[in-house]
Design an enzyme around this catalytic site. Structure first.
Site, mmCIF file in Angstrom:
data_model
loop_
_atom_site.group_PDB
_atom_site.id
_atom_site.type_symbol
_atom_site.label_atom_id
_atom_site.label_comp_id
_atom_site.label_asym_id
_atom_site.label_seq_id
_atom_site.Cartn_x
_atom_site.Cartn_y
_atom_site.Cartn_z
ATOM 1 N N GLY A 233 0.827 -1.201 0.000
ATOM 2 C CA GLY A 233 0.000 0.000 0.000
ATOM 3 C C GLY A 233 0.859 1.247 0.000
ATOM 4 N N SER A 234 0.284 2.315 0.523
ATOM 5 C CA SER A 234 0.978 3.602 0.459
ATOM 6 C C SER A 234 2.113 3.666 1.487
ATOM 7 C CB SER A 234 -0.012 4.741 0.746
ATOM 8 O OG SER A 234 -0.457 4.630 2.086
ATOM 9 N N GLU A 255 5.722 -3.427 1.085
ATOM 10 C CA GLU A 255 5.841 -3.095 -0.339
ATOM 11 C C GLU A 255 4.992 -1.847 -0.541
ATOM 12 O OE1 GLU A 255 4.969 -2.563 -3.968
ATOM 13 O OE2 GLU A 255 3.890 -4.488 -3.870
ATOM 14 N N CYS A 289 1.907 0.264 -8.492
ATOM 15 C CA CYS A 289 3.029 0.812 -7.709
ATOM 16 C C CYS A 289 4.264 0.886 -8.599
ATOM 17 C CB CYS A 289 3.278 0.009 -6.443
ATOM 18 S SG CYS A 289 3.555 -1.695 -6.758
HETATM 19 C C1 UN1 Z 1 1.584 -3.371 -7.558
HETATM 20 O O1 UN1 Z 1 1.337 -2.437 -8.299
HETATM 21 O O2 UN1 Z 1 1.332 -3.318 -6.328
HETATM 22 O O3 UN1 Z 1 5.245 -5.458 -11.763
HETATM 23 C C2 UN1 Z 1 2.118 -4.681 -8.028
HETATM 24 C C3 UN1 Z 1 4.040 -5.217 -11.894
HETATM 25 C C4 UN1 Z 1 3.069 -6.255 -11.378
HETATM 26 C C5 UN1 Z 1 2.840 -6.099 -9.920
HETATM 27 C C6 UN1 Z 1 2.476 -4.724 -9.485
HETATM 28 N N1 UN1 Z 1 3.606 -7.562 -11.673
HETATM 29 O O4 UN1 Z 1 3.602 -4.205 -12.418
#
Ligand code: UN1
Length: 499
Positions: A233-234, A255, A289
């Protein structure tokens, strides 16, 4: 097009399961209310955690390859239900169909990985300095693993954690985002099918889903009976969670946010770069993310690249993510659209020239926007802030050293990449003086990682690693053992202690 209720029913969620509660779930496709879900009460959390502890007592005794068999069955059930679960991801998170399916494929892939791993939880044999002694290192199950997930990837990060935790011998308590609880419930239906096929060896409470807000998450974060807490998350969320887990000496796997950049060097294959940029900046409506947020382009090609990008952005189809041809679906809600507009105003105030970025009335009730390209005179405060929306800031550079310094000069450290055909530049970018991110790519965008590598990053990204490589070690406890098979009792370091 199926109705929302039909999509949910196809995934095993009947209308009666979805009414009468206090958590309103809306689809970002059109803002329609799709459920009033019952929330897990805070008073129930001790029993949830106790159930997970009970499951742990049994599951840790099941041999790891047998635990892998359950995950193999989960992978099979996910394959069988891929279309139905992918459709729920689209309905609840707003991803285009292909990306919804891709997310389920990511779950399947990590199940396959974990099945192999279940026979490879290798320890070590270590040379002892003492004669007639043997040292080993063994990995044991750790205990219940709390998994907190975010709306933007409502199922894959759960699978990265759960597939590994389960083969490692750890039960899982899953708290999905309040914005995407139905994806979790639909996954639980699939998990239960795998358990039914697996049989009695799977204890009750191996996977529990708790639905609710911060309070429910907090019960996991603060419990000593949840030794591992994995949260996606954030950065703000991680900053709240991390110290609380640390205060009870728990293990957190964080993460968090990213502010991912691409350096485009003069030798880059620009056509390839354009395709990589558009996918990673615009895909998932900029809500990964790993989304590309900063483009650091050599001044000699900047104008040309911006022109190509403006043309590519102009051809994007924005709308209902279930329709063939749509590449940009909705933002998760109106708040996200407001955040995007606020960031664009700040960028303008900080000297930016904005192309696109305006709200689009694609489907009534949904928060749709045209992706924005923003030419910036420098890496200002707004560029250094992660805004979860399709905004790509473009900046120029002269020397590679300057470009790498810009790439690293943000609080986050998740993903990064360089487009170049020059091996010196590529290797420098990947070296100790190059990118400071957990992920650094060459001639590939920053998003869309495979499951085989460790996933995560440094600084405000939280430092955790999930998914492939040796991330499994985060779900086990390490035991060092020294066995003396001699008839003497020598002490290490030559210490004498004769009695
Ligand atoms: C996320 O955005 O929390 O590498 C995970 C990626 C994906 C996972 C993203 N396999 O964009």
């Amino acid at each position: 097009m199926p109705s929302h209720a039909e999509t949910l029913a196809a995934a095993g969620l009947s209308e009666t399961d979805l009414i009468g509660g206090s958590l309103t779930v809306r689809s970002p496709l059109d803002g329609a209310e799709v459920a009033q879900l019952a929330e897990t009460s805070l008073a129930d959390m001790p029993a949830v955690i106790a159930r997970a502890q009970g499951a742990f007592a049994a599951w840790r005794q099941v041999p790891a390859p047998r635990r892998g068999e359950l995950v193999r069955l989960l992978g099979e059930e996910l394959r069988a239900a891929k279309a139905e679960l992918g459709a729920v991801v689209t309905l609840e998170a707003g991803k285009i169909t292909s990306e919804g399916l891709g997310e389920v494929q990511e779950m399947i892939d990590i199940c396959d990985f974990a099945v192999g791993l279940s026979r490879q939880l290798y320890g070590l044999t270590i040379a002892s300095e003492r004669p007639g002694h043997r040292m080993t290192e063994t990995w044991h199950p750790m205990g219940p693993c709390g998994v907190i997930t975010a709306f933007n990837f409502p199922v894959a990060p759960w699978a990265w954690n759960a597939a590994l935790a389960l083969v490692c011998g750890d039960p899982v308590i899953w708290k999905p985002s309040e914005k995407t609880p139905l994806c979790a419930l639909a996954t639980k239906v699939i998990f239960d099918r795998a358990v039914a096929r697996f049989g009695d060896e799977a204890p009750e409470g191996l996977l529990q889903v708790v639905v609710g807000g911060v309070d429910v998450g907090e019960a996991l974060v603060t419990s000593r009976d949840v030794p591992i807490l994995s949260a996606t998350g954030s950065t703000r969320m991680g900053a709240a969670v991390g110290p609380k887990v640390a205060a009870r000496f728990g293990r957190s796997i964080l993460e968090l946010g990213g502010n991912n950049a691409m350096i485009v060097a003069p030798s880059a294959d620009l056509d390839m770069a354009v395709r990589a940029i558009v996918f990673s900046a615009v895909g998932t409506a900029g809500q990964r993310c790993t989304s590309l947020r900063r483009l650091i382009v050599h001044n000699s090609i900047r104008e040309d690249l911006v022109a190509k990008l403006r043309q590519a952005y102009g051809s994007l189809t924005i709308g209902d993510p279930r329709e063939d041809g749509t590449l940009v679906g909705p933002l998760i809600d109106q708040g996200a659209l407001d955040g995007m507009q606020a960031a664009l105003s700040a960028a303008k105030a900080q000297g930016g020239t904005i192309h696109g970025g305006t709200p689009v009335d694609a489907v009534a009730g949904g928060a749709y926007a045209a992706p924005a390209l923003v030419e910036m005179p420098a890496q200002t405060d707004i560029v250094r802030t992660e805004t979860f929306a399709p905004i790509l800031y473009v900046m120029g550079y002269e020397t590679l050293e300057e470009a790498i310094a810009m790439q690293n000069d943000v609080p986050q450290g998740l993903s990064s990449c360089i487009f170049t055909l020059n091996v010196r530049e590529a290797e420098t970018f990947l070296s100790a003086v190059g990118s400071d991110c957990g992920i650094a790519n060459v001639n590939i965008g920053p998003s869309g990682a495979e499951i085989g590598g460790a996933f995560g990053g440094e600084k405000d990204t939280g430092g955790g690693r999930e998914s492939g490589s040796d991330a499994w070690k985060g779900y086990m406890r390490r035991q060092t053992s020294t066995v003396n098979y001699s008839a003497e009792l020598p002490l290490a370091q030559g210490v004498k202690f004769d009695i």
